[in-house]
Write an enzyme that holds these catalytic residues in place. Structure first.
Site, PDB file in Angstrom:
ATOM      1  N   LYS A  46     -28.239  24.642 -15.592  1.00  0.00           N
ATOM      2  CA  LYS A  46     -29.379  24.840 -15.003  1.00  0.00           C
ATOM      3  C   LYS A  46     -29.603  24.166 -13.737  1.00  0.00           C
ATOM      4  O   LYS A  46     -30.478  24.127 -12.946  1.00  0.00           O
ATOM      5  CB  LYS A  46     -30.322  24.059 -15.652  1.00  0.00           C
ATOM      6  CG  LYS A  46     -30.867  24.555 -17.256  1.00  0.00           C
ATOM      7  CD  LYS A  46     -31.931  24.384 -18.000  1.00  0.00           C
ATOM      8  CE  LYS A  46     -31.800  25.303 -19.240  1.00  0.00           C
ATOM      9  NZ  LYS A  46     -32.812  24.668 -20.356  1.00  0.00           N
ATOM     10  N   CYS A  92     -38.281  28.713 -26.775  1.00  0.00           N
ATOM     11  CA  CYS A  92     -37.761  27.643 -27.433  1.00  0.00           C
ATOM     12  C   CYS A  92     -38.476  26.435 -27.878  1.00  0.00           C
ATOM     13  O   CYS A  92     -38.486  25.282 -27.969  1.00  0.00           O
ATOM     14  CB  CYS A  92     -36.146  26.911 -27.005  1.00  0.00           C
ATOM     15  SG  CYS A  92     -34.937  28.371 -27.079  1.00  0.00           S
ATOM     16  N   ASP A  94     -34.785  14.192 -22.371  1.00  0.00           N
ATOM     17  CA  ASP A  94     -33.792  15.337 -22.063  1.00  0.00           C
ATOM     18  C   ASP A  94     -34.242  15.823 -20.698  1.00  0.00           C
ATOM     19  O   ASP A  94     -35.275  15.987 -20.460  1.00  0.00           O
ATOM     20  CB  ASP A  94     -34.621  16.325 -23.112  1.00  0.00           C
ATOM     21  CG  ASP A  94     -34.219  17.934 -22.923  1.00  0.00           C
ATOM     22  OD1 ASP A  94     -33.603  18.100 -21.825  1.00  0.00           O
ATOM     23  OD2 ASP A  94     -34.661  18.715 -23.617  1.00  0.00           O
ATOM     24  N   GLN A 143     -34.417  20.088 -17.842  1.00  0.00           N
ATOM     25  CA  GLN A 143     -35.341  20.999 -17.050  1.00  0.00           C
ATOM     26  C   GLN A 143     -35.576  20.100 -15.854  1.00  0.00           C
ATOM     27  O   GLN A 143     -36.130  20.652 -14.832  1.00  0.00           O
ATOM     28  CB  GLN A 143     -36.692  21.255 -17.939  1.00  0.00           C
ATOM     29  CG  GLN A 143     -37.416  22.494 -17.331  1.00  0.00           C
ATOM     30  CD  GLN A 143     -36.460  23.794 -17.275  1.00  0.00           C
ATOM     31  OE1 GLN A 143     -36.558  24.326 -16.025  1.00  0.00           O
ATOM     32  NE2 GLN A 143     -36.030  24.298 -18.207  1.00  0.00           N
ATOM     33  N   HIS A 176     -38.565  21.354 -26.539  1.00  0.00           N
ATOM     34  CA  HIS A 176     -37.735  22.526 -26.742  1.00  0.00           C
ATOM     35  C   HIS A 176     -37.195  22.295 -28.216  1.00  0.00           C
ATOM     36  O   HIS A 176     -37.037  21.240 -28.842  1.00  0.00           O
ATOM     37  CB  HIS A 176     -36.521  22.140 -25.842  1.00  0.00           C
ATOM     38  CG  HIS A 176     -35.595  23.436 -25.818  1.00  0.00           C
ATOM     39  ND1 HIS A 176     -34.587  23.610 -26.599  1.00  0.00           N
ATOM     40  CD2 HIS A 176     -35.591  24.241 -24.674  1.00  0.00           C
ATOM     41  CE1 HIS A 176     -33.933  24.783 -26.110  1.00  0.00           C
ATOM     42  NE2 HIS A 176     -34.370  25.060 -25.116  1.00  0.00           N
TER      43      HIS A 176
HETATM   44  C1  PLP Z   1     -32.565  24.315 -21.452  1.00  0.00           C
HETATM   45  C2  PLP Z   1     -33.063  23.217 -22.017  1.00  0.00           C
HETATM   46  C3  PLP Z   1     -32.652  22.605 -23.191  1.00  0.00           C
HETATM   47  C4  PLP Z   1     -31.419  23.174 -23.826  1.00  0.00           C
HETATM   48  O1  PLP Z   1     -30.181  23.226 -22.989  1.00  0.00           O
HETATM   49  P1  PLP Z   1     -28.884  23.907 -23.491  1.00  0.00           P
HETATM   50  O2  PLP Z   1     -28.049  23.945 -22.059  1.00  0.00           O
HETATM   51  O3  PLP Z   1     -29.146  25.121 -24.179  1.00  0.00           O
HETATM   52  O4  PLP Z   1     -28.363  22.895 -24.501  1.00  0.00           O
HETATM   53  C5  PLP Z   1     -33.032  21.546 -23.835  1.00  0.00           C
HETATM   54  N1  PLP Z   1     -34.369  21.198 -23.257  1.00  0.00           N
HETATM   55  C6  PLP Z   1     -34.941  21.340 -22.204  1.00  0.00           C
HETATM   56  C7  PLP Z   1     -35.922  20.896 -21.800  1.00  0.00           C
HETATM   57  C8  PLP Z   1     -34.270  22.634 -21.761  1.00  0.00           C
HETATM   58  O5  PLP Z   1     -34.995  23.444 -20.705  1.00  0.00           O
END
Ligand code: PLP
Length: 408
Positions: A228, A366, A202, A205, A125
């Site tokens: 999320k 993104c 990260d 997701q 992302h």
């Molecule tokens: C949604 C997402 C982000 C960004 O999250 P924010 O809540 O907008 O800061 C980063 N990495 C992944 C894999 C995502 O799905």
């Protein structure tokens, strides 16, 4: 056949938004990878906060402030338990994944030097690429990319070959938001540790589908966004091992993060407050805890199993459509399907689906480097949650077929 143990119709009643119509049709919400919907149980917690104990935390002696502080710290405890984190001070409440990653990237500015290397996976992302590029510009470290296959799986042999004593940091998402790939993060972490590199995962997701265990993973940093996983926007978690959080300098200066301030010198507060400058999203933090309670009451394993059934069914049905190609066909996937139909721009499909009440995402998600890799401008992305149904998958498939016949 879908044979879930979950009572989806009862679960759907928890989500008031699922009753609304869009363009005259019942809403079919399939943009869960961008943000999830909020159950009444979490909405009630938000309303209760502002109706009965809204106050600033950690400072006041009065009753409201103490109630708010207790609820906020209780939420931290729920997050700690959910992710099996050893100590509460390792849970930093942030505004979300982007904030969490910037906090770490900024902190490493003082720890990296010219010639050090930072590895980032090819399926990141933007929020996971830009901060590391900025970090490398500031420090003279070199950014290297872990490549992936056409199926959307990381090439682990190439990863191992990239690792060396120069590698100081490795960044990777647990699950790709563009492709749905579940990355082999345990192996990624273990291999990085062999060369002494720190690992940031990260988990934005992954968290709605997988209950990651911080102690078992032995990961150095892990990030989550509450919105999320059925929580509100603007709040999230940065998990960091205490030894790393102690080493990193504070990110932002302000109230709440200091122990003592004079004009000559300021000493910083203990963890986690060192990284929590200013008034946080108090209500959001409390609601984040409530969202975890909600998901745990249903059961993360049942959720993952049901979503996998939806994924399998939707994949089969969509592939029956002529000219439809799915991007991201990894063996291990969450319920995300990125696709295109030959000769049609994804935006046009998205627009027709919206007219039919079906919310999907179109564009680069993104993750422009991922789109460049496949040589496409973007995809249509349908992402399923545990409150979606097989009937909604059927509506999606019918609508995509209709879009195809209108646009070709
Ligand atoms: C949604 C997402 C982000 C960004 O999250 P924010 O809540 O907008 O800061 C980063 N990495 C992944 C894999 C995502 O799905």
């Amino acid at each position: 056949m879908i044979q879930t143990a979950l009572d989806i119709q009862t679960i759907r009643k928890d989500f008031p938004i699922l009753n609304r119509k869009v363009n005259g049709n019942p809403l079919v919400y399939l943009d869960n990878a961008a943000t999830s919907q909020t159950p009444q149980q979490v909405i009630d917690v938000i309303v209760d906060y502002y109706s009965s104990y809204n106050a600033n935390i950690h400072r006041g002696v009065h009753a409201l402030s103490q109630e708010a502080t207790d609820a906020y710290e209780n939420a931290r405890h729920k997050i700690q338990t959910h992710f099996n984190i050893a100590k509460p001070q390792e849970v930093i409440l942030s505004s979300g994944t982007t904030h969490s990653i910037n906090l770490v990237a900024n902190g490493f500015s003082s720890l990296l030097k010219k010639g050090d290397e930072v590895l980032v996976s090819a399926m990141e992302h933007h929020s996971n690429i830009v901060p590391w590029q900025m970090l490398c510009e500031r420090t003279g470290a070199v950014l290297k990319v872990i490549p992936m296959s056409l199926e959307g799986e990381l090439l682990m042999d190439e990863y191992r070959a990239l690792l060396s004593p120069r590698t100081k940091l490795v960044f990777c998402n647990h699950v790709s938001n563009a492709l749905g790939t579940i990355n082999p993060i345990q192996e990624i972490i273990d291999e990085a540790h062999k060369v002494g590199a720190a690992v940031v995962i990260d988990g934005a997701q992954a968290a709605p589908h997988i209950k990651a265990d911080m102690q078992q993973l032995d990961v150095d940093f892990y990030t989550v966004s509450a919105h999320k996983l059925c929580g509100p926007t603007g709040v999230g978690m940065l998990y960091g091992k205490e030894e790393w959080l102690t080493k990193l300098p504070p990110y932002q200066g302000g109230g709440e993060m200091i122990a003592e301030v004079t004009f000559e010198k300021t000493t910083y507060a203990d963890l986690p407050h060192k990284f929590e400058a200013g008034t946080p999203n108090i209500c959001g933090g409390i609601a984040f805890g409530a969202a975890l309670d909600y998901l745990n009451a249903i059961g993360m394993e049942s959720i993952a199993q049901y979503e996998h059934e939806l994924l399998t069914y939707a994949t089969q049905q969509l592939l029956n459509i002529e000219g439809l190609k799915i991007y991201g066909t990894a063996k291990e996937k969450t319920s995300v399907i990125s696709f295109n139909i030959e000769g049609i721009h994804p935006y046009d499909i998205g627009t027709i689906l919206d007219k039919l009440g079906i919310a999907v995402r179109t564009g680069h998600h993104c993750a422009q480097p991922v789109m460049d890799f496949f040589g496409i401008p973007g995809t249509v992305r349908a992402s399923f949650s545990f409150y979606n149904t097989k009937e909604e998958v059927d509506l999606l498939v019918k609508a995509v077929e209709r879009a195809r016949s209108m646009l070709l």
